[in-house]
Design a protein around this motif. Structure first.
Motif, mmCIF file in Angstrom:
data_model
loop_
_atom_site.group_PDB
_atom_site.id
_atom_site.type_symbol
_atom_site.label_atom_id
_atom_site.label_comp_id
_atom_site.label_asym_id
_atom_site.label_seq_id
_atom_site.Cartn_x
_atom_site.Cartn_y
_atom_site.Cartn_z
ATOM 1 N N SER A 1 -15.367 -4.332 75.268
ATOM 2 C CA SER A 1 -14.577 -3.250 75.836
ATOM 3 C C SER A 1 -13.825 -2.560 74.707
ATOM 4 N N ARG A 2 -13.341 -1.346 74.984
ATOM 5 C CA ARG A 2 -12.640 -0.602 73.947
ATOM 6 C C ARG A 2 -11.408 0.064 74.541
ATOM 7 N N ASP A 3 -10.400 0.200 73.690
ATOM 8 C CA ASP A 3 -9.177 0.917 74.040
ATOM 9 C C ASP A 3 -9.062 2.058 73.046
ATOM 10 N N ASN A 4 -9.417 3.249 73.479
ATOM 11 C CA ASN A 4 -9.453 4.389 72.563
ATOM 12 C C ASN A 4 -8.058 4.768 72.057
ATOM 13 N N ALA A 5 -7.063 4.566 72.874
ATOM 14 C CA ALA A 5 -5.698 4.909 72.459
ATOM 15 C C ALA A 5 -5.232 4.031 71.298
ATOM 16 N N LYS A 6 -5.795 2.819 71.226
ATOM 17 C CA LYS A 6 -5.408 1.877 70.172
ATOM 18 C C LYS A 6 -6.470 1.749 69.090
ATOM 19 N N ASN A 7 -7.552 2.518 69.202
ATOM 20 C CA ASN A 7 -8.665 2.415 68.235
ATOM 21 C C ASN A 7 -9.122 0.969 68.085
ATOM 22 N N THR A 8 -9.236 0.288 69.212
ATOM 23 C CA THR A 8 -9.501 -1.147 69.199
ATOM 24 C C THR A 8 -10.681 -1.488 70.101
ATOM 25 N N VAL A 9 -11.464 -2.451 69.643
ATOM 26 C CA VAL A 9 -12.552 -2.992 70.440
ATOM 27 C C VAL A 9 -12.298 -4.481 70.639
#
Length: 120
Positions: free
Chosen positions: A70-78
């Protein structure tokens, strides 16, 4: 300059779970694909899972039904949620992003790697 930092590896018993994270920082315009690869001792690095910019995912057959990317685009994190771990999942796990920086061309960026060890 772009940097990827991984976290979450460790030692777990067979059947256990771990969650890996990889965060990108620096001069980023956009992030296309985010993914995880792994490399076991004596073996080639292999693709584990990928998620693209619209959320479509791909999994290696060996991890389908057990791992979730999964990814969190707001945090630039996968993230990689790994359940029902097996000894054969033991490897160094690397995140890889395809990033367009603020200046320059889109390119591949790799994390430093995090060890996952599954004991039987």
């Amino acid at each position: 300059q772009v940097q990827l930092v991984e976290s979450g590896g460790g030692l777990v018993q067979s059947g256990g779970s771990l969650r890996l994270s990889c965060a990108a920082s620096g001069s980023i315009f956009s992030i296309n694909t985010m993914g995880w690869h792994r490399q076991a001792p004596g073996k080639q690095r292999e693709l584990v899972a990928v998620v693209n910019s619209v959320g479509s995912t791909y999994y290696a057959d060996s991890v389908k039904g057990r791992f979730t990317i999964s990814r969190d685009n707001a945090k630039n994190t996968v993230y990689l949620q790994m359940n029902s771990l097996k000894p054969e999942d033991t490897a160094v796990y690397y995140c890889r992003f395809i990033i367009a920086p603020m200046s320059g061309r889109q390119d591949n960026y790799w994390g430093q790697g995090t060890q996952v060890t599954v004991s039987s």
